[in-house]
Design a protein around this motif. Sequence first.
Motif, PDB file in Angstrom:
ATOM      1  N   LEU A   1       3.204  67.844  49.522  1.00 58.46           N
ATOM      2  CA  LEU A   1       3.869  68.709  50.355  1.00 58.46           C
ATOM      3  C   LEU A   1       3.856  70.198  50.863  1.00 58.46           C
ATOM      4  O   LEU A   1       4.538  70.424  51.551  1.00 58.46           O
ATOM      5  CB  LEU A   1       5.394  68.699  50.399  1.00 58.46           C
ATOM      6  CG  LEU A   1       6.543  67.050  50.594  1.00 58.46           C
ATOM      7  CD1 LEU A   1       7.648  67.143  50.065  1.00 58.46           C
ATOM      8  CD2 LEU A   1       6.167  66.724  52.036  1.00 58.46           C
TER       9      LEU A   1
ATOM     10  N   VAL B   1       0.511  67.654  55.961  1.00 59.81           N
ATOM     11  CA  VAL B   1       1.737  66.530  55.296  1.00 59.81           C
ATOM     12  C   VAL B   1       3.017  66.800  56.048  1.00 59.81           C
ATOM     13  O   VAL B   1       3.761  66.280  56.329  1.00 59.81           O
ATOM     14  CB  VAL B   1       1.657  66.176  53.919  1.00 59.81           C
ATOM     15  CG1 VAL B   1       3.198  65.628  53.009  1.00 59.81           C
ATOM     16  CG2 VAL B   1       0.960  64.920  53.486  1.00 59.81           C
TER      17      VAL B   1
ATOM     18  N   ASN C   1       5.340  64.558  58.029  1.00 62.55           N
ATOM     19  CA  ASN C   1       6.770  64.650  58.082  1.00 62.55           C
ATOM     20  C   ASN C   1       7.916  64.861  59.041  1.00 62.55           C
ATOM     21  O   ASN C   1       8.970  64.587  59.262  1.00 62.55           O
ATOM     22  CB  ASN C   1       7.059  64.584  56.611  1.00 62.55           C
ATOM     23  CG  ASN C   1       5.895  63.567  55.944  1.00 62.55           C
ATOM     24  OD1 ASN C   1       6.953  63.221  55.905  1.00 62.55           O
ATOM     25  ND2 ASN C   1       4.945  63.480  55.356  1.00 62.55           N
TER      26      ASN C   1
ATOM     27  N   ARG D   1       1.692  54.275  53.893  1.00 61.76           N
ATOM     28  CA  ARG D   1       2.150  55.494  54.731  1.00 61.76           C
ATOM     29  C   ARG D   1       1.707  57.060  54.152  1.00 61.76           C
ATOM     30  O   ARG D   1       0.820  57.687  54.807  1.00 61.76           O
ATOM     31  CB  ARG D   1       3.740  55.271  55.790  1.00 61.76           C
ATOM     32  CG  ARG D   1       3.819  56.994  56.974  1.00 61.76           C
ATOM     33  CD  ARG D   1       5.479  56.739  56.891  1.00 61.76           C
ATOM     34  NE  ARG D   1       5.864  58.030  56.542  1.00 61.76           N
ATOM     35  CZ  ARG D   1       6.821  58.850  56.311  1.00 61.76           C
ATOM     36  NH1 ARG D   1       8.217  58.000  55.366  1.00 61.76           N
ATOM     37  NH2 ARG D   1       6.568  60.217  55.893  1.00 61.76           N
ATOM     38  N   VAL D   2       1.841  57.035  52.842  1.00 54.55           N
ATOM     39  CA  VAL D   2       1.434  57.704  52.613  1.00 54.55           C
ATOM     40  C   VAL D   2       0.317  58.201  51.787  1.00 54.55           C
ATOM     41  O   VAL D   2       0.290  59.819  52.185  1.00 54.55           O
ATOM     42  CB  VAL D   2       2.323  57.994  50.962  1.00 54.55           C
ATOM     43  CG1 VAL D   2       2.652  58.887  49.928  1.00 54.55           C
ATOM     44  CG2 VAL D   2       4.174  57.954  51.066  1.00 54.55           C
TER      45      VAL D   2
ATOM     46  N   GLU E   1      -0.874  60.082  54.858  1.00 51.71           N
ATOM     47  CA  GLU E   1      -0.752  60.911  55.647  1.00 51.71           C
ATOM     48  C   GLU E   1      -1.285  61.943  54.472  1.00 51.71           C
ATOM     49  O   GLU E   1      -1.983  63.289  55.177  1.00 51.71           O
ATOM     50  CB  GLU E   1       1.098  61.303  55.966  1.00 51.71           C
ATOM     51  CG  GLU E   1       1.891  60.405  57.157  1.00 51.71           C
ATOM     52  CD  GLU E   1       2.928  60.605  56.741  1.00 51.71           C
ATOM     53  OE1 GLU E   1       3.301  61.253  55.760  1.00 51.71           O
ATOM     54  OE2 GLU E   1       3.694  60.270  57.262  1.00 51.71           O
ATOM     55  N   SER E   2      -1.264  61.791  53.263  1.00 47.94           N
ATOM     56  CA  SER E   2      -1.613  63.026  52.206  1.00 47.94           C
ATOM     57  C   SER E   2      -3.081  62.883  52.010  1.00 47.94           C
ATOM     58  O   SER E   2      -3.800  63.676  51.932  1.00 47.94           O
ATOM     59  CB  SER E   2      -0.998  62.555  51.558  1.00 47.94           C
ATOM     60  OG  SER E   2      -1.792  61.650  50.103  1.00 47.94           O
TER      61      SER E   2
ATOM     62  N   GLN F   1      13.886  63.828  55.640  1.00 49.16           N
ATOM     63  CA  GLN F   1      12.639  63.050  56.251  1.00 49.16           C
ATOM     64  C   GLN F   1      11.211  63.184  54.885  1.00 49.16           C
ATOM     65  O   GLN F   1      10.909  62.236  54.375  1.00 49.16           O
ATOM     66  CB  GLN F   1      11.975  64.194  56.803  1.00 49.16           C
ATOM     67  CG  GLN F   1      12.459  63.859  58.499  1.00 49.16           C
ATOM     68  CD  GLN F   1      11.863  64.793  59.198  1.00 49.16           C
ATOM     69  OE1 GLN F   1      12.770  65.681  58.999  1.00 49.16           O
ATOM     70  NE2 GLN F   1      12.245  64.327  60.778  1.00 49.16           N
ATOM     71  N   ALA F   2      11.673  64.705  53.347  1.00 49.75           N
ATOM     72  CA  ALA F   2      11.219  64.372  52.474  1.00 49.75           C
ATOM     73  C   ALA F   2      11.618  63.846  51.526  1.00 49.75           C
ATOM     74  O   ALA F   2      10.154  62.883  51.048  1.00 49.75           O
ATOM     75  CB  ALA F   2      11.253  65.710  51.841  1.00 49.75           C
TER      76      ALA F   2
ATOM     77  N   ASP G   1      12.424  60.586  52.411  1.00 49.82           N
ATOM     78  CA  ASP G   1      11.396  59.310  52.301  1.00 49.82           C
ATOM     79  C   ASP G   1      10.074  59.055  52.462  1.00 49.82           C
ATOM     80  O   ASP G   1       9.229  57.625  53.016  1.00 49.82           O
ATOM     81  CB  ASP G   1      11.627  58.820  53.951  1.00 49.82           C
ATOM     82  CG  ASP G   1      12.828  58.651  54.820  1.00 49.82           C
ATOM     83  OD1 ASP G   1      14.109  58.258  54.348  1.00 49.82           O
ATOM     84  OD2 ASP G   1      13.265  59.524  55.849  1.00 49.82           O
ATOM     85  N   TYR G   2       9.279  60.612  52.507  1.00 46.50           N
ATOM     86  CA  TYR G   2       8.165  60.261  52.487  1.00 46.50           C
ATOM     87  C   TYR G   2       7.503  59.602  50.331  1.00 46.50           C
ATOM     88  O   TYR G   2       6.699  59.472  50.066  1.00 46.50           O
ATOM     89  CB  TYR G   2       7.422  61.783  52.900  1.00 46.50           C
ATOM     90  CG  TYR G   2       5.735  62.013  51.904  1.00 46.50           C
ATOM     91  CD1 TYR G   2       5.595  62.040  53.434  1.00 46.50           C
ATOM     92  CD2 TYR G   2       5.630  63.092  51.325  1.00 46.50           C
ATOM     93  CE1 TYR G   2       3.980  61.999  51.996  1.00 46.50           C
ATOM     94  CE2 TYR G   2       4.678  63.828  50.692  1.00 46.50           C
ATOM     95  CZ  TYR G   2       3.641  63.004  50.476  1.00 46.50           C
ATOM     96  OH  TYR G   2       2.400  63.356  50.425  1.00 46.50           O
ATOM     97  N   GLU G   3       8.216  60.348  50.039  1.00 50.66           N
ATOM     98  CA  GLU G   3       8.758  60.198  48.269  1.00 50.66           C
ATOM     99  C   GLU G   3       8.685  58.953  47.936  1.00 50.66           C
ATOM    100  O   GLU G   3       9.445  58.284  48.351  1.00 50.66           O
ATOM    101  CB  GLU G   3       9.310  61.484  47.759  1.00 50.66           C
ATOM    102  CG  GLU G   3       8.970  62.470  47.838  1.00 50.66           C
ATOM    103  CD  GLU G   3       8.037  62.491  47.452  1.00 50.66           C
ATOM    104  OE1 GLU G   3       6.987  62.707  46.603  1.00 50.66           O
ATOM    105  OE2 GLU G   3       7.349  64.003  47.675  1.00 50.66           O
TER     106      GLU G   3
END
Length: 113
Positions: free
Chosen positions: A10, A15, A19, A45-46, A49-50, A82-83, A85-87
């Motif tokens: 993050l 990222v 996000n 998705r992760v 993005e990462s 939103q964070a 949802d990312y994790e």
Amino acid sequence: MPKLFSYGTLQQKNVQLANFGRELSGSKDTLQGYIVGEVEITDERVLRESGKAFHPILRYTGNLADEVAGTVFELTDAELTQADDYEVDAYQRVSARLKSGTECWIYAAAQPR
């Protein structure tokens, strides 16, 4: 506004843009009582993005000599969601007090249920 301590992906500009739609500004701080481990990411998705198949993950030790450096960001409530949802499921969001005394959220290893 909620504060979030980031020690991993993050902190990456790409990222944050993916996000939150913006680059975050934050301040350096330290989390005590944790060490950093590693978790394999399989969520497409992760991964996209990462750009990383392995992410750092906080593991609680309770030993104040164990320290993790990172960045504290101020987020809106919507951005905190939103964070979340990312994790991936390997993480859980818990409250913590940083070395500076700042109260914030962290993403640490999820406890087995």
